[in-house]
Design an enzyme around this catalytic site. Structure first.
Site, PDB file in Angstrom:
ATOM      1  N   HIS A  37       0.846  -1.187   0.000  1.00 28.30           N
ATOM      2  CA  HIS A  37       0.000   0.000   0.000  1.00 28.30           C
ATOM      3  C   HIS A  37       0.885   1.243   0.000  1.00 28.30           C
ATOM      4  O   HIS A  37       1.855   1.324   0.746  1.00 28.30           O
ATOM      5  CB  HIS A  37      -0.896  -0.007   1.248  1.00 28.30           C
ATOM      6  CG  HIS A  37      -1.587   1.274   1.519  1.00 28.30           C
ATOM      7  ND1 HIS A  37      -1.250   2.097   2.578  1.00 28.30           N
ATOM      8  CD2 HIS A  37      -2.601   1.893   0.863  1.00 28.30           C
ATOM      9  CE1 HIS A  37      -2.030   3.154   2.577  1.00 28.30           C
ATOM     10  NE2 HIS A  37      -2.861   3.055   1.549  1.00 28.30           N
ATOM     11  N   HIS A  87       2.052  11.202  -1.333  1.00 25.13           N
ATOM     12  CA  HIS A  87       1.206  10.815  -0.207  1.00 25.13           C
ATOM     13  C   HIS A  87       1.369  11.911   0.842  1.00 25.13           C
ATOM     14  O   HIS A  87       2.314  11.898   1.605  1.00 25.13           O
ATOM     15  CB  HIS A  87       1.605   9.446   0.373  1.00 25.13           C
ATOM     16  CG  HIS A  87       0.650   8.953   1.416  1.00 25.13           C
ATOM     17  ND1 HIS A  87       1.046   8.252   2.530  1.00 25.13           N
ATOM     18  CD2 HIS A  87      -0.699   9.070   1.522  1.00 25.13           C
ATOM     19  CE1 HIS A  87       0.001   7.954   3.280  1.00 25.13           C
ATOM     20  NE2 HIS A  87      -1.071   8.434   2.677  1.00 25.13           N
TER      21      HIS A  87
END
Length: 347
Positions: A55, A132
């Site tokens: 992930h 991110h």
């Protein structure tokens, strides 16, 4: 009050932190695990096998000096602008999900890479980065070349690259990215009309499946597969995450690839309640319970079966090995009928 779950006094967490370094050194044994699968699995579609994924794959190289991503809240960007010494370290603690680089993850056995792709605002170049919360130091094109080099050294392994988010990408930048993908992987790209079994992939020399989260581009390019659904629980506790995943299984799995994310997700309330915590501490404390759930799963085509399982800090607690081992539960008794061309599973 700081929860004991993430405290440095937690004996379980100390043990898991101590074994983390050992896990990193042991995780290179799965570089060719697909080619070592028994022959009776070579004709099973990859979306019916158990595949380990990471992930937010690229967060190991987040740039500590980067601006906040433009898709984050204006308030967060404003606070970071005036108090970067306070906000930025907190963002980094809760944004990093992996410590192994992309080649090390592939060596560890990861076969699904979660790429969040972005273009920096006010950047006149066509350079694309991963993102991110903040942007990475790594450029997308460089990472694609690194993956190609790894694939050339492992000619029977197959990787799925999930290209997602596309923060700040214009039509021209999509064209640039797709052009790079085609130039770099070329004949290794598996078209979306192929049934992706290992035997088919090996016969045709395919090693890369590109999942692309833009419907318009997918319709125009036969090398691009539709976006792979990701079961994201958005939960802060292991109990709630497992409940979510079980509910999704009851609803029935998709017919093709899909991802069950076993990654916990912090929210502002959780961060404020755990001022000395981090995503890594949160993740490591969840592993024992998630490991029990993982070992109970079955790959296959049935409603409640799993396919790709993606997690954070994939080098820990035998995560990758546990996912690969699930394939031993598939025992298809495959046979051909003389008047039929369809391969049947009579397990």
């Amino acid at each position: 009050m700081i929860s004991l779950e993430i405290s440095y006094e937690n004996p379980l967490l100390r043990i898991m932190e101590a074994t983390s370094e050992r896990s990193i050194h042991l995780c290179h044994e799965n570089g060719d695990w697909m080619s070592h699968l028994p022959e009776n699995l070579w004709d099973v579609p990859l979306h019916n096998l158990s595949l380990p994924g990471s992930h937010d794959t690229m967060t190991y190289c987040l740039d500590k000096n980067s601006d906040i991503s433009v898709n984050e809240s204006k308030l967060l960007q404003l606070i970071d602008k005036f108090m970067p010494c306070i906000i930025h370290p907190i963002i980094m603690k809760w944004s990093i999900t992996q410590v192994l680089n992309v080649s090390e993850q592939l060596d560890a056995g990861i076969r699904y890479l979660d790429f969040r792709i972005a273009h920096k605002s006010n950047d006149p170049s066509v350079n694309l980065y991963f993102v991110h919360m903040v942007y990475t130091t790594a450029v997308v094109e460089d990472i694609l070349w690194e993956i190609l080099k790894w694939l050339q050294a492992h000619p029977q392994e197959v990787v799925i690259l999930a290209c997602r988010n596309f923060v700040g990408l214009t039509k021209e930048l999509h064209d640039h990215l797709i052009s790079c993908i085609k130039k770099i992987f070329h004949s290794k790209l598996c078209p979306k009309d192929v049934v992706p079994t290992l035997r088919n992939m090996w016969t045709c020399g395919y090693q890369v499946i590109i999942s692309y989260e833009d419907v318009t581009e997918v319709m125009k390019h036969h090398e691009l597969w539709p976006a792979i659904p990701y079961w994201w629980g958005n939960k802060t506790t292991t109990h709630d995450l497992i409940q979510y995943l079980e509910q999704m299984k009851q609803n029935g799995r998709p017919d093709s690839f899909f991802v069950a994310g076993i990654n916990l997700t912090e929210d502002l309330e959780y961060i404020l309640a755990h001022p000395f915590g981090s995503l890594k501490k949160m993740t490591l404390s969840s592993f024992p319970h998630l490991k029990l759930w993982l070992k109970q799963q079955y790959p296959g085509p049935k409603r409640n079966c799993i396919n790709i399982i993606a997690g954070d800090f994939i080098e820990n607690d035998d995560f990758v090995n546990d996912v690969i081992e699930l394939n031993k539960k598939i025992i298809p008794l495959l046979h051909y009928h003389s008047n039929e061309t369809e391969l049947k599973d009579v397990s």
